[in-house]
Motif scaffolding. Structure first.
Motif, PDB file in Angstrom:
ATOM      1  N   GLN A 148      -7.162   0.527 -10.086  1.00 11.29           N
ATOM      2  CA  GLN A 148      -7.643  -0.855  -9.983  1.00 11.29           C
ATOM      3  C   GLN A 148      -9.007  -0.919  -9.293  1.00 11.29           C
ATOM      4  N   HIS A 157       7.231   3.287 -10.550  1.00 11.39           N
ATOM      5  CA  HIS A 157       7.063   3.024  -9.117  1.00 11.39           C
ATOM      6  C   HIS A 157       7.975   1.867  -8.674  1.00 11.39           C
ATOM      7  N   HIS A 202       5.938  -6.296  -0.735  1.00  9.04           N
ATOM      8  CA  HIS A 202       5.630  -5.039  -0.042  1.00  9.04           C
ATOM      9  C   HIS A 202       5.757  -5.216   1.474  1.00  9.04           C
ATOM     10  N   ARG A 245      -0.414  -7.011 -11.684  1.00  7.53           N
ATOM     11  CA  ARG A 245      -0.163  -6.228 -12.892  1.00  7.53           C
ATOM     12  C   ARG A 245      -1.356  -6.139 -13.824  1.00  7.53           C
TER      13      ARG A 245
HETATM   14  C1  HEM Z   1       3.881   3.662  -0.238  1.00  6.39           C
HETATM   15  C2  HEM Z   1       3.003   2.737  -0.383  1.00  6.39           C
HETATM   16  C3  HEM Z   1       2.932   1.837  -1.587  1.00  6.39           C
HETATM   17  C4  HEM Z   1       1.824   1.607  -2.335  1.00  6.39           C
HETATM   18  C5  HEM Z   1       0.448   2.199  -2.107  1.00  6.39           C
HETATM   19  C6  HEM Z   1       2.200   0.679  -3.386  1.00  6.39           C
HETATM   20  C7  HEM Z   1       1.329   0.194  -4.360  1.00  6.39           C
HETATM   21  C8  HEM Z   1       1.670  -0.665  -5.384  1.00  6.39           C
HETATM   22  C9  HEM Z   1       0.751  -1.217  -6.351  1.00  6.39           C
HETATM   23  C10 HEM Z   1      -0.748  -0.957  -6.382  1.00  6.39           C
HETATM   24  C11 HEM Z   1       1.449  -2.006  -7.195  1.00  6.39           C
HETATM   25  C12 HEM Z   1       0.899  -2.811  -8.363  1.00  6.39           C
HETATM   26  C13 HEM Z   1       0.492  -4.185  -7.907  1.00  6.39           C
HETATM   27  C14 HEM Z   1      -0.030  -5.032  -9.051  1.00  6.39           C
HETATM   28  O1  HEM Z   1      -1.237  -5.009  -9.294  1.00  6.39           O
HETATM   29  O2  HEM Z   1       0.786  -5.750  -9.680  1.00  6.39           O
HETATM   30  C15 HEM Z   1       2.826  -1.947  -6.790  1.00  6.39           C
HETATM   31  C16 HEM Z   1       3.868  -2.618  -7.415  1.00  6.39           C
HETATM   32  C17 HEM Z   1       5.173  -2.571  -6.989  1.00  6.39           C
HETATM   33  N1  HEM Z   1       5.665  -1.881  -5.881  1.00  6.39           N
HETATM   34 FE1  HEM Z   1       4.592  -0.756  -4.584  1.00  6.39          FE
HETATM   35  N2  HEM Z   1       3.528   0.374  -3.271  1.00  6.39           N
HETATM   36  C18 HEM Z   1       4.019   1.061  -2.176  1.00  6.39           C
HETATM   37  C19 HEM Z   1       5.307   1.006  -1.698  1.00  6.39           C
HETATM   38  C20 HEM Z   1       6.340   0.303  -2.290  1.00  6.39           C
HETATM   39  C21 HEM Z   1       7.667   0.203  -1.766  1.00  6.39           C
HETATM   40  C22 HEM Z   1       8.149   0.854  -0.489  1.00  6.39           C
HETATM   41  C23 HEM Z   1       8.370  -0.563  -2.652  1.00  6.39           C
HETATM   42  C24 HEM Z   1       9.799  -1.003  -2.633  1.00  6.39           C
HETATM   43  C25 HEM Z   1      10.737  -0.541  -1.882  1.00  6.39           C
HETATM   44  C26 HEM Z   1       7.496  -0.930  -3.732  1.00  6.39           C
HETATM   45  C27 HEM Z   1       7.859  -1.690  -4.826  1.00  6.39           C
HETATM   46  C28 HEM Z   1       7.015  -2.144  -5.801  1.00  6.39           C
HETATM   47  C29 HEM Z   1       7.418  -3.007  -6.894  1.00  6.39           C
HETATM   48  C30 HEM Z   1       8.820  -3.531  -7.170  1.00  6.39           C
HETATM   49  C31 HEM Z   1       6.269  -3.263  -7.642  1.00  6.39           C
HETATM   50  C32 HEM Z   1       6.162  -4.170  -8.877  1.00  6.39           C
HETATM   51  C33 HEM Z   1       6.347  -3.408 -10.124  1.00  6.39           C
HETATM   52  C34 HEM Z   1       6.192  -4.331 -11.318  1.00  6.39           C
HETATM   53  O3  HEM Z   1       5.339  -5.251 -11.276  1.00  6.39           O
HETATM   54  O4  HEM Z   1       6.924  -4.099 -12.287  1.00  6.39           O
HETATM   55  N3  HEM Z   1       6.268  -0.390  -3.489  1.00  6.39           N
HETATM   56  N4  HEM Z   1       2.935  -1.128  -5.668  1.00  6.39           N
END
Ligand code: HEM
Ligand SMILES: [Cu+2]
Length: 486
Positions: free
Chosen positions: A46, A65, A381, A442
């Motif tokens: 991004q 993820h 988050h 997204r």
């Molecule tokens: C370790 C550090 C983490 C980073 C750097 C990170 C980064 C990201 C990023 C960049 C997105 C996409 C955001 C977007 O533009 O829509 C995302 C989505 C997501 N993350 Fe993380 N995340 C982290 C930890 C976590 C944790 C611990 C969880 C849950 C326990 C989590 C659950 C999710 C979920 C459910 C999505 C949405 C997926 C979707 O839209 O289908 N993330 N994360």
């Protein structure tokens, strides 16, 4: 049974549960860094650092993820809670091993589907997108994803039922739900963890049932070609998703109630207020999910209004009671702050911050503007990464230290905590800023209209780097203790 035999049995159960916790935790040490680095990679994409990065890869990474993190912390939360519960009741370790094996199969199918088959519909795979991919992924990839989820569903339903069975062996339903406290009695005692886990497991079963209905409707469409009702499908998937995410947080809270008192030397008991709060949760969890459908104008209006009020009222009792009690626990007392107890406490505070952001977004007037902006990943988050994940990481350290008897290195622990806090909240503040500027969630690559999204993502990578170092230090300290615990 003689007293000696009872004691021998208790020791045997303890050893079995300990081994199980060690193995599940080992899996967390592998999966958490991989899934976290995928998140890091998304922030890089991004930031426009790799302009040629294929967007469809971004979406399969996003899906893996999202579903991976949600599943991982649910599973590790259950493991932690089963370990702590075994002080009071006897969960069946064979059932846990069965769930473990099935979970591995489900995870493998989901990895094949997303990485191998480029399935990228997002973790909640909104109908009808999964089978209408415009040839970005094949239908077999969707089949693998849904079968993988189905297997996880079976594994986890059996698991939850066994936990309820173990609780029912010692407590009747109204004792487990602490109804006698509501009537003014305090005997027999219901430990808070029993109450919270009972509420969570009952809610979980309703969520898994919704998932079964959802998967069957997908199957019916796939086999017979008769389309399902998209509004019904959306209700089912968000009921399931909302419940799964919420009970994962409640498992974190159950850990808090059981672990924090060990560091403050003050007991934390169920009372009328605690009993009332968690019974309210059990009732309202059925209705709060309506906040995911505010933009669906065909949804009956009454549901929208119920959704808003249920979202407000569900956060008040459990969160406020828990947070104030947690503050009272550490007020004017000498707390033994280790890396473990600090993480559990900071996780509780993260839960509070994320909760406020969530309640803001669950107001219809606000949701109208924030829906599907970066505000959404910002708030979840917060209560996931800086909330329940910290609580569970705190538990893992607590557990490993307890068994390895390696003392805490308080200087290193302090450094670790600061890096996690600065990196974590910095990372989140960039998501919140994006939300406030209405940058959509997204998006693999932001179009020029949302160029602010690119700058925000670039700043974010600095914070994620700090967070990564903090988590690495955590892992080094914890894995050392974990390895010594076998
Ligand atoms: C370790 C550090 C983490 C980073 C750097 C990170 C980064 C990201 C990023 C960049 C997105 C996409 C955001 C977007 O533009 O829509 C995302 C989505 C997501 N993350 Fe993380 N995340 C982290 C930890 C976590 C944790 C611990 C969880 C849950 C326990 C989590 C659950 C999710 C979920 C459910 C999505 C949405 C997926 C979707 O839209 O289908 N993330 N994360
Ligand atoms: Cu929700």
């Amino acid at each position: 049974m003689t007293e000696v035999a009872i004691k021998a049995e208790a020791i045997e159960v303890e050893a079995k549960v300990k081994k199980l916790t060690l193995i599940w935790t080992g899996l967390t040490f592998v999966l958490f860094p991989i899934l976290g680095l995928l998140g890091f990679l998304m922030r890089f994409v991004q930031s426009n650092i790799f302009p040629a990065f294929p967007p469809e890869w971004f979406y399969s990474i996003l899906t893996l993820h999202g579903v991976g993190m949600v599943g991982l912390w649910y599973v590790e939360g259950m493991t932690a809670v089963i370990y702590l519960l075994s002080k009071y009741v006897k969960p069946n370790t064979a059932v846990s091993w069965f769930s473990f094996a099935l979970t591995l199969v489900g995870v493998a199918l989901i990895i094949i589907s997303t990485i191998g088959g480029k399935f990228g519909a997002g973790w909640y795979f909104l109908y009808p997108l999964p089978y209408k991919s415009a040839e970005i992924w094949s239908n077999w990839a969707t089949d693998f994803y849904l079968i993988g989820l189905g297997i996880l569903g079976i594994a986890w339903t059996v698991w939850v039922i066994d936990v309820l069975r173990a609780i029912a062996q010692r407590y009747s339903l109204n004792q487990a739900l602490a109804w006698h406290y509501l009537a003014g009695k305090v005997e027999p005692e219901t430990p808070p963890i029993i109450l919270i886990v009972t509420v969570s497991c009952i809610a979980a079963i309703t969520g898994f049932l919704a998932a079964v209905a959802l998967l069957l409707l997908f199957l019916f469409d796939r086999v017979s070609g008769t389309p399902a009702d998209p509004l019904l499908m959306k209700n089912l998937v968000f009921y399931f998703g909302h419940v799964l995410v919420n009970i994962t947080m409640y498992l974190g809270v159950a850990i808090l109630y059981e672990v924090l008192p060990q560091y403050t030397q003050r007991p934390w008991k169920t009372n009328k207020l605690v009993a009332f709060a968690w019974n309210t949760v059990l009732f309202l969890v059925l209705f709060a999910y309506f906040h995911h459908l505010y933009m669906d104008f065909v949804q009956p209006k009454a549901f929208q209004i119920i959704g808003q009020f249920a979202s407000y009222f569900i956060s008040v009792p459990a969160a406020v009671v828990t947070i104030f009690s947690a503050l009272a626990m550490i007020y004017r007392t000498k707390v033994n702050w280790t890396l473990g107890s600090s993480l559990v406490f900071l996780g509780t505070m993260g839960w509070a911050v994320g909760g406020v952001a969530a309640v803001i977004d669950s107001s219809i007037a606000v949701n109208f503007r924030f829906h599907n902006t970066l505000w959404v990943p910002a708030h979840f988050h917060t209560y996931f990464l800086m909330g329940v994940v910290l609580m569970i990481l705190g538990f893992i350290y607590h557990f490993s230290q307890e068994h390895s008897k390696i003392p805490d290195n308080s200087k290193l622990a302090r450094l670790t905590l600061w890096l996690i806090l600065i990196g974590g909240y910095g990372f989140l503040s960039m998501f919140y800023t994006g939300g406030a500027l209405f940058v959509p969630r997204r998006y693999a690559l932001y179009p020029s209209t949302f160029s602010a999204g690119v700058t925000i993502a670039q700043i974010s990578t600095v914070f994620v780097s700090i967070l990564t170092i903090g988590l690495l230090l955590y892992l080094i300290q914890t894995i050392r203790r974990w390895a010594r615990s076998f």
